[in-house]
Design a protein around this motif. Structure first.
Motif, PDB file in Angstrom:
ATOM      1  N   VAL A  15       0.849  -1.195   0.000  1.00 43.36           N
ATOM      2  CA  VAL A  15       0.000   0.000   0.000  1.00 43.36           C
ATOM      3  C   VAL A  15       0.883   1.242   0.000  1.00 43.36           C
ATOM      4  O   VAL A  15       1.937   1.272   0.633  1.00 43.36           O
ATOM      5  N   ASP A  16       0.445   2.265  -0.732  1.00 41.96           N
ATOM      6  CA  ASP A  16       1.268   3.453  -0.944  1.00 41.96           C
ATOM      7  C   ASP A  16       1.081   4.433   0.217  1.00 41.96           C
ATOM      8  O   ASP A  16       0.621   5.564   0.043  1.00 41.96           O
ATOM      9  N   SER A  17       1.475   3.984   1.400  1.00 44.12           N
ATOM     10  CA  SER A  17       1.172   4.714   2.633  1.00 44.12           C
ATOM     11  C   SER A  17       2.297   5.602   3.136  1.00 44.12           C
ATOM     12  O   SER A  17       2.062   6.493   3.961  1.00 44.12           O
ATOM     13  N   ILE A  24       2.211  13.119   7.960  1.00 46.81           N
ATOM     14  CA  ILE A  24       1.479  13.318   9.212  1.00 46.81           C
ATOM     15  C   ILE A  24       2.411  13.231  10.413  1.00 46.81           C
ATOM     16  O   ILE A  24       2.342  14.051  11.346  1.00 46.81           O
ATOM     17  N   LEU A  25       3.317  12.251  10.407  1.00 53.93           N
ATOM     18  CA  LEU A  25       4.257  12.103  11.524  1.00 53.93           C
ATOM     19  C   LEU A  25       5.137  13.338  11.662  1.00 53.93           C
ATOM     20  O   LEU A  25       5.325  13.863  12.771  1.00 53.93           O
ATOM     21  N   ALA A  26       5.675  13.818  10.542  1.00 48.78           N
ATOM     22  CA  ALA A  26       6.539  14.999  10.590  1.00 48.78           C
ATOM     23  C   ALA A  26       5.774  16.204  11.128  1.00 48.78           C
ATOM     24  O   ALA A  26       6.285  16.970  11.957  1.00 48.78           O
ATOM     25  N   GLY A  27       4.538  16.368  10.673  1.00 48.57           N
ATOM     26  CA  GLY A  27       3.736  17.491  11.126  1.00 48.57           C
ATOM     27  C   GLY A  27       3.411  17.415  12.605  1.00 48.57           C
ATOM     28  O   GLY A  27       3.457  18.429  13.322  1.00 48.57           O
ATOM     29  N   TYR A  28       3.092  16.222  13.080  1.00 45.63           N
ATOM     30  CA  TYR A  28       2.738  16.045  14.490  1.00 45.63           C
ATOM     31  C   TYR A  28       3.947  16.270  15.396  1.00 45.63           C
ATOM     32  O   TYR A  28       3.855  16.952  16.423  1.00 45.63           O
ATOM     33  N   LEU A  29       5.103  15.722  15.011  1.00 45.17           N
ATOM     34  CA  LEU A  29       6.308  15.943  15.815  1.00 45.17           C
ATOM     35  C   LEU A  29       6.660  17.429  15.873  1.00 45.17           C
ATOM     36  O   LEU A  29       7.035  17.958  16.935  1.00 45.17           O
ATOM     37  N   THR A  30       6.537  18.111  14.740  1.00 47.95           N
ATOM     38  CA  THR A  30       6.819  19.549  14.696  1.00 47.95           C
ATOM     39  C   THR A  30       5.854  20.303  15.610  1.00 47.95           C
ATOM     40  O   THR A  30       6.260  21.206  16.366  1.00 47.95           O
ATOM     41  N   GLU A  31       4.603  19.928  15.562  1.00 46.65           N
ATOM     42  CA  GLU A  31       3.570  20.527  16.416  1.00 46.65           C
ATOM     43  C   GLU A  31       3.907  20.367  17.905  1.00 46.65           C
ATOM     44  O   GLU A  31       3.620  21.252  18.722  1.00 46.65           O
ATOM     45  N   LEU A  32       4.539  19.252  18.253  1.00 48.29           N
ATOM     46  CA  LEU A  32       4.894  18.963  19.643  1.00 48.29           C
ATOM     47  C   LEU A  32       6.220  19.599  20.067  1.00 48.29           C
ATOM     48  O   LEU A  32       6.696  19.375  21.182  1.00 48.29           O
ATOM     49  N   PHE A  78      -5.002   6.996  10.187  1.00 50.38           N
ATOM     50  CA  PHE A  78      -6.123   6.177   9.704  1.00 50.38           C
ATOM     51  C   PHE A  78      -7.153   7.039   8.976  1.00 50.38           C
ATOM     52  O   PHE A  78      -7.715   6.619   7.957  1.00 50.38           O
ATOM     53  N   ALA A  79      -7.402   8.226   9.487  1.00 52.66           N
ATOM     54  CA  ALA A  79      -8.346   9.122   8.815  1.00 52.66           C
ATOM     55  C   ALA A  79      -7.842   9.499   7.423  1.00 52.66           C
ATOM     56  O   ALA A  79      -8.618   9.542   6.456  1.00 52.66           O
ATOM     57  N   ALA A  80      -6.545   9.748   7.319  1.00 49.79           N
ATOM     58  CA  ALA A  80      -5.966  10.073   6.013  1.00 49.79           C
ATOM     59  C   ALA A  80      -6.005   8.865   5.077  1.00 49.79           C
ATOM     60  O   ALA A  80      -6.251   9.006   3.876  1.00 49.79           O
ATOM     61  N   PHE A  81      -5.759   7.674   5.626  1.00 50.14           N
ATOM     62  CA  PHE A  81      -5.851   6.459   4.819  1.00 50.14           C
ATOM     63  C   PHE A  81      -7.242   6.332   4.190  1.00 50.14           C
ATOM     64  O   PHE A  81      -7.383   5.994   3.011  1.00 50.14           O
ATOM     65  N   GLU A  82      -8.273   6.579   4.981  1.00 49.19           N
ATOM     66  CA  GLU A  82      -9.644   6.452   4.483  1.00 49.19           C
ATOM     67  C   GLU A  82      -9.904   7.410   3.330  1.00 49.19           C
ATOM     68  O   GLU A  82     -10.687   7.119   2.431  1.00 49.19           O
ATOM     69  N   ARG A  83      -9.226   8.551   3.341  1.00 48.26           N
ATOM     70  CA  ARG A  83      -9.416   9.541   2.275  1.00 48.26           C
ATOM     71  C   ARG A  83      -8.551   9.260   1.055  1.00 48.26           C
ATOM     72  O   ARG A  83      -8.997   9.436  -0.083  1.00 48.26           O
ATOM     73  N   GLU A  84      -7.307   8.838   1.282  1.00 49.15           N
ATOM     74  CA  GLU A  84      -6.305   8.931   0.223  1.00 49.15           C
ATOM     75  C   GLU A  84      -5.607   7.630  -0.183  1.00 49.15           C
ATOM     76  O   GLU A  84      -5.024   7.564  -1.266  1.00 49.15           O
ATOM     77  N   LEU A  85      -5.602   6.618   0.674  1.00 46.79           N
ATOM     78  CA  LEU A  85      -4.706   5.482   0.464  1.00 46.79           C
ATOM     79  C   LEU A  85      -5.082   4.654  -0.768  1.00 46.79           C
ATOM     80  O   LEU A  85      -6.258   4.390  -1.024  1.00 46.79           O
ATOM     81  N   GLU A  86      -4.059   4.223  -1.508  1.00 50.98           N
ATOM     82  CA  GLU A  86      -4.231   3.347  -2.665  1.00 50.98           C
ATOM     83  C   GLU A  86      -3.220   2.208  -2.585  1.00 50.98           C
ATOM     84  O   GLU A  86      -2.186   2.323  -1.925  1.00 50.98           O
ATOM     85  N   HIS A 113      -1.379  -4.298  13.857  1.00 55.47           N
ATOM     86  CA  HIS A 113      -2.383  -5.086  13.158  1.00 55.47           C
ATOM     87  C   HIS A 113      -3.538  -4.193  12.683  1.00 55.47           C
ATOM     88  O   HIS A 113      -4.052  -4.367  11.575  1.00 55.47           O
ATOM     89  N   GLU A 114      -3.924  -3.231  13.524  1.00 52.63           N
ATOM     90  CA  GLU A 114      -5.024  -2.337  13.132  1.00 52.63           C
ATOM     91  C   GLU A 114      -4.644  -1.516  11.903  1.00 52.63           C
ATOM     92  O   GLU A 114      -5.441  -1.373  10.968  1.00 52.63           O
ATOM     93  N   ARG A 115      -3.422  -0.987  11.896  1.00 57.90           N
ATOM     94  CA  ARG A 115      -2.968  -0.191  10.751  1.00 57.90           C
ATOM     95  C   ARG A 115      -2.959  -1.032   9.479  1.00 57.90           C
ATOM     96  O   ARG A 115      -3.390  -0.571   8.421  1.00 57.90           O
ATOM     97  N   ILE A 116      -2.445  -2.245   9.566  1.00 59.05           N
ATOM     98  CA  ILE A 116      -2.418  -3.126   8.391  1.00 59.05           C
ATOM     99  C   ILE A 116      -3.823  -3.336   7.856  1.00 59.05           C
ATOM    100  O   ILE A 116      -4.084  -3.186   6.648  1.00 59.05           O
ATOM    101  N   ARG A 117      -4.746  -3.666   8.735  1.00 58.20           N
ATOM    102  CA  ARG A 117      -6.102  -4.011   8.304  1.00 58.20           C
ATOM    103  C   ARG A 117      -6.881  -2.807   7.776  1.00 58.20           C
ATOM    104  O   ARG A 117      -7.638  -2.929   6.814  1.00 58.20           O
ATOM    105  N   VAL A 118      -6.683  -1.639   8.399  1.00 57.52           N
ATOM    106  CA  VAL A 118      -7.326  -0.426   7.885  1.00 57.52           C
ATOM    107  C   VAL A 118      -6.884  -0.172   6.444  1.00 57.52           C
ATOM    108  O   VAL A 118      -7.702   0.105   5.556  1.00 57.52           O
ATOM    109  N   GLY A 119      -5.579  -0.260   6.221  1.00 61.42           N
ATOM    110  CA  GLY A 119      -5.047  -0.039   4.883  1.00 61.42           C
ATOM    111  C   GLY A 119      -5.504  -1.078   3.879  1.00 61.42           C
ATOM    112  O   GLY A 119      -5.804  -0.766   2.713  1.00 61.42           O
TER     113      GLY A 119
END
Length: 214
Positions: A15-17, A24-32, A78-86, A113-119
Motif C-alpha cells: 500500500v502506498d502509505s 502526518i508524523l513529521a507534522g505532528y512531531l513539529t507541532e509537539l 487512519f483518517a488520512a488512509f480512508e481519504r487517500e490510500l491506494e 495489526h489495526e494499521r495493516i487491516r485499515v489499509g
C-alpha cells in the motif's frame, strides 16, 4: 520459483502509505516542538515501528512524547488512509501470479495489526491477506532491523528462513531480512537503491518482481 515463501513489507510495498504517514508524523512531531521535515521522517522512521519514534526523540532531546502520542498519531493516519490510500500499482498482478503458481506469501509489517487491516480494507488488499498470513511487529519483542518479525513469520508459515525471500523498501527492513538469513529484494519506487545496502537485487516497478523471484 526459487523460494517457498515470499514475505512482503506492507507500507510502501503493498500500500502506498509512506508519503501519507510520514507527512502526518513529521507534522505532528513539529507541532509537539520537535521540528521534523518530511525528509527527516523518511530518513529516521520509514520502515520502523512507532517505538523507534519515542526512542529517537528521547535520545535526542531528553524529552518523552505525550502518553497519548500513539493514539493521536494513529487516528490521524487512519483518517488520512480512508481519504487517500491506494494500493501500490501492480501488486494485484504479483499476488495473483503467486497464487496461481502455488507459492505461499504473507505480510510482515512494522505497523500495528489495526494499521495493516485499515489499509488493506481501503485498498482491497484484504482479498489477498487474512489473519493467517498477516504478521506485525506487535507479535514480537523487537521490530526491524532485528530479524525477529521475519523469523516469526517464517515459523508461523512453516518455511525455513533460507527458503524465504523478503520484499522491502526500507533500509531497516533490508537489514532485518539479512539478519534473518533471507534473500531480500529492494523496491526502489521511493527509496534509492544505494540506501538499500545488502539487497540481492532491486526493482522500481512491481511488474519486474516475478522475474526476479523466478
Amino acid at each position: 520459483m526459487r523460494y517457498d515463501l515470499v514475505i512482503f513489507d506492507n507500507d510502501g510495498v503493498l500500500v502506498d502509505s509512506e508519503p501519507i504517514s510520514n507527512t502526518i508524523l513529521a507534522g505532528y512531531l513539529t507541532e509537539l516542538g520537535h521540528p521534523t521535515s518530511y525528509e527527516d521522517s523518511l530518513r529516521d522512521y520509514m520502515g520502523a515501528a512507532v517505538h523507534r519514534v519515542h526512542d529517537l526523540v528521547l535520545e535526542r532531546t531528553g524529552r518523552r512524547l505525550p502518553a497519548d502520542f500513539d493514539e493521536t498519531l494513529h487516528s490521524r493516519v487512519f483518517a488520512a488512509f480512508e481519504r487517500e490510500l491506494e494500493a501500490v500499482q501492480g501488486t494485484d498482478a504479483v499476488l495473483g501470479k503467486l497464487t496461481a503458481d502455488g507459492v505461499a506469501y504473507c505480510v510482515a509489517s512494522s505497523g500495528s495489526h489495526e494499521r495493516i487491516r485499515v489499509g488493506h480494507r481501503k485498498t482491497g488488499m484484504d482479498a489477498w491477506f487474512r489473519d493467517e498470513n498477516i504478521f506485525s511487529a506487535q507479535d514480537v519483542g523487537r521490530g526491524k532491523p532485528a530479524p525477529d518479525l521475519f523469523l516469526h513469520a517464517a515459523e508461523r508459515m512453516g518455511v525455513a528462513p533460507e527458503r524465504c525471500v523478503v520484499v522491502e523498501d526500507s533500509p531497516l527492513g533490508v537489514a532485518a531480512a539479512r539478519a534473518a538469513g533471507m534473500d531480500v529484494y529492494g523496491f526502489t519506487a521511493m527509496t534509492a537503491a544505494r540506501k538499500l545496502v545488502g539487497a540481492n537485487g532491486y526493482f522500481v516497478d512491481m511488474g519486474e518482481l516475478p522475474g526476479l523471484l523466478a
